[in-house]
Design an enzyme around this catalytic site. Sequence first.
Site, mmCIF file in Angstrom:
data_model
loop_
_atom_site.group_PDB
_atom_site.id
_atom_site.type_symbol
_atom_site.label_atom_id
_atom_site.label_comp_id
_atom_site.label_asym_id
_atom_site.label_seq_id
_atom_site.Cartn_x
_atom_site.Cartn_y
_atom_site.Cartn_z
ATOM 1 N N HIS A 259 -6.593 0.726 -9.196
ATOM 2 C CA HIS A 259 -6.290 1.002 -7.790
ATOM 3 C C HIS A 259 -5.603 -0.216 -7.152
ATOM 4 O O HIS A 259 -4.544 -0.092 -6.533
ATOM 5 C CB HIS A 259 -7.595 1.326 -7.056
ATOM 6 C CG HIS A 259 -7.431 1.662 -5.609
ATOM 7 N ND1 HIS A 259 -7.349 2.962 -5.154
ATOM 8 C CD2 HIS A 259 -7.318 0.875 -4.508
ATOM 9 C CE1 HIS A 259 -7.201 2.948 -3.835
ATOM 10 N NE2 HIS A 259 -7.174 1.696 -3.416
ATOM 11 N N GLU A 260 -6.190 -1.385 -7.328
ATOM 12 C CA GLU A 260 -5.617 -2.590 -6.703
ATOM 13 C C GLU A 260 -4.283 -2.958 -7.352
ATOM 14 O O GLU A 260 -3.380 -3.450 -6.671
ATOM 15 C CB GLU A 260 -6.606 -3.758 -6.772
ATOM 16 C CG GLU A 260 -7.951 -3.515 -6.064
ATOM 17 C CD GLU A 260 -7.845 -3.031 -4.619
ATOM 18 O OE1 GLU A 260 -6.854 -3.370 -3.930
ATOM 19 O OE2 GLU A 260 -8.760 -2.291 -4.174
ATOM 20 N N HIS A 263 -1.662 -1.069 -5.493
ATOM 21 C CA HIS A 263 -1.292 -1.739 -4.233
ATOM 22 C C HIS A 263 -0.393 -2.943 -4.519
ATOM 23 O O HIS A 263 0.600 -3.177 -3.830
ATOM 24 C CB HIS A 263 -2.550 -2.236 -3.510
ATOM 25 C CG HIS A 263 -3.319 -1.170 -2.768
ATOM 26 N ND1 HIS A 263 -2.744 -0.372 -1.810
ATOM 27 C CD2 HIS A 263 -4.629 -0.794 -2.826
ATOM 28 C CE1 HIS A 263 -3.666 0.457 -1.307
ATOM 29 N NE2 HIS A 263 -4.816 0.225 -1.914
ATOM 30 N N GLU A 290 -1.562 3.506 0.182
ATOM 31 C CA GLU A 290 -2.656 4.166 -0.533
ATOM 32 C C GLU A 290 -2.100 5.142 -1.580
ATOM 33 O O GLU A 290 -2.724 5.363 -2.611
ATOM 34 C CB GLU A 290 -3.553 4.877 0.488
ATOM 35 C CG GLU A 290 -4.982 5.019 0.086
ATOM 36 C CD GLU A 290 -5.680 3.697 -0.242
ATOM 37 O OE1 GLU A 290 -6.595 3.728 -1.072
ATOM 38 O OE2 GLU A 290 -5.300 2.632 0.307
HETATM 39 ZN ZN LIG Z 1 -6.664 1.202 -1.434
#
Ligand SMILES: [Zn+2]
Length: 496
Positions: A259-260, A263, A290
Site C-alpha cells: 500500500h505505501e 503511494h 489512495e
Molecule cells: Zn493510503
Amino acid sequence: MDASSAARAWRDHLQRLQSLRGAQALLAWDQQTGMPPAGAAARAGQQALLGELAHSWAIDPEARKLLDVLEASDEATHQRMALVARREVDRAVKVPSALVRRLSEAHSAAFGAWATAKQDDDFSAFAPHLRTVVDLALEELGHIDPDRHPYDVALEAYDPGTTIATLRPLFGRLKDGLVELLDAIADQEPIAHVPLPADVKAQRALNVEISEALGYDFGAGRLDVAPHPFTIDIARQDVRITTMFDPDDMLVALGGTIHEVGHALYEQGLPTGALEHTGLDRAASMGLHESQSRFWENAIGRSEAFCAWMAPKARAHLGPDAPDARTLFQQSNRVDRSLIRVFADEVTYNLHIIVRFELELALLEGTLAVEDLPEAWNSAYADVLQVDVPDDRRGCLQDVHWSHGSFGYFPSYTLGNLYAASFTKAIEAAHPTLWDDVADGRFAPVLHWLRHHVHQQGRTQDAPDLVRAVCGDRDPVADLLDHLWGRHGAMYGARR
Ligand SMILES: [Zn+2]
C-alpha cells in the site's frame, strides 16, 4: 509585471515553501520512527515554529499579488497555477487567526479525549469535544465559502472536483451492489482464517525485495517501522515508506508495505522539469493518491498472479513453512462481516466508508445530534454490514478522523478504490498480457502506464477529469463490482 516573470517569481516562492515543508516532514518522520520519547516536547515546539513560518509564507500578500497576474494571463498553465494556489491560499487567508487558534486547541483537546474515551469505551467523555469540533468546523467552512454546502467545502480540501452530488449516486449504487455480493458470499462455504506467523527479520527481507520489484527506488527512499504506517515525501528524490511487522501474521506487513509503495511510486513519479514547483507537480487529490496505493495493494498484490509469483520468494525468505500461492491468495481475500474498518477485506471495506460518509454528512447538516451518534452508528452497522456493535470502542470511537475535524476525508478511500478499479480495466485493455507479466514478476509495463497517465499529470487537472481523460466513460462502480465478483465471488463460488 508580465505573466512569465510572475510565473518565475511564484515558482521561486513555492520552491522555498516546499523546502520548508520538507524540513517539517523530516521532523515528523523522525518523530514517528526513531525519536526518543523525551524529545516530544521540544519537537512540538520546533514543529509549531516551522508551521507558523510556513503559514506566514503561504499567505504572504506580496506573493499573492503574483496570482492576480497569473490569473489574467492567457496561458492555460498560468491560469491553472493560480486556481490551484488560490484554493489553498484562500482557505488560509479567509479563516480568522483567532478561529485558527481555537480550531487547533479544540483538535488537540479532542484528540486526547478521543484516545482516552476509546480506551475506556466511554463515548460520553468524547461527546462534548466532538460537538465543539463540529461547531468550529461549520464556522471555518462558512468563512471559506458561505454560499456552498459546508460538506462540499470540506471535500474540496481533499478531493477538488468531488461534491455530495457526485458522491451520492456513486455510493448509493456501490452500496446496493456490495450488499448483493456480500449476501451471495454469505450463502457459500466460509473460508477459515489460517494464521501465517513468520520471523520478522525474514519478513523484512521479503518486503524489501517485493518493494524493489514493484519499482520503488531505494536510492530515493527507505523502509522503516512505524506503529501507524505512512508514506512521507521530504523531497522528490527522498520519499520514505513505513510498515509494521506482526510476527503472528505476515499479511499485515505485506499489505501495508505494498500500500505505501503505491503511494510512494506516485510521489516518486510526479512531474519534474517545466512543471516543477508550479504547484501542478503534486498529487491531484487524496482520492487519486489512495487509488495508487489501493491499486498496488489490492488489484496487483492480492491477485492470483501475484501470489503465484511471490510464493517461491516467501519460501526463500521464510523457509519451508511459508504459505503456498493458494493459501496466500485465499487468506488475502477472505471476506468477513467485521466491525473494524482498517482490518476490513476488499468487499466490505467500502461499506464501512459509506456508513461514515452518511453519518458525517448528517452531523454537518445538523440532522444527527452528536449524542445520538452511537445509536445511529450501531443501527447503520446492523443494517448495512449486518453486525451487532458490542461497544463504542469497536463502533463510533474506532477512527481518529473526527477528533481532528477531518470531515470529508473518508470518501477519499472509496474514491481511491473506484478509480483503481477503472485504472485496472484500462491497463488490462492496453496490456492484454498484464496478468502473465505479473505472474512472471514484470511490473515495469504497469508502472510505465501509471507514470504516463497518472503520475506525470500531477495536478494539471482535477482527479475526476483526469480519470475521465484516461478511462473514457468507464463506470467505476461497475468496474469495482466486476473486479470483486470476479475475484471474491469466484473464490467462494458465488454466482451473480
Ligand atoms: Zn493510503
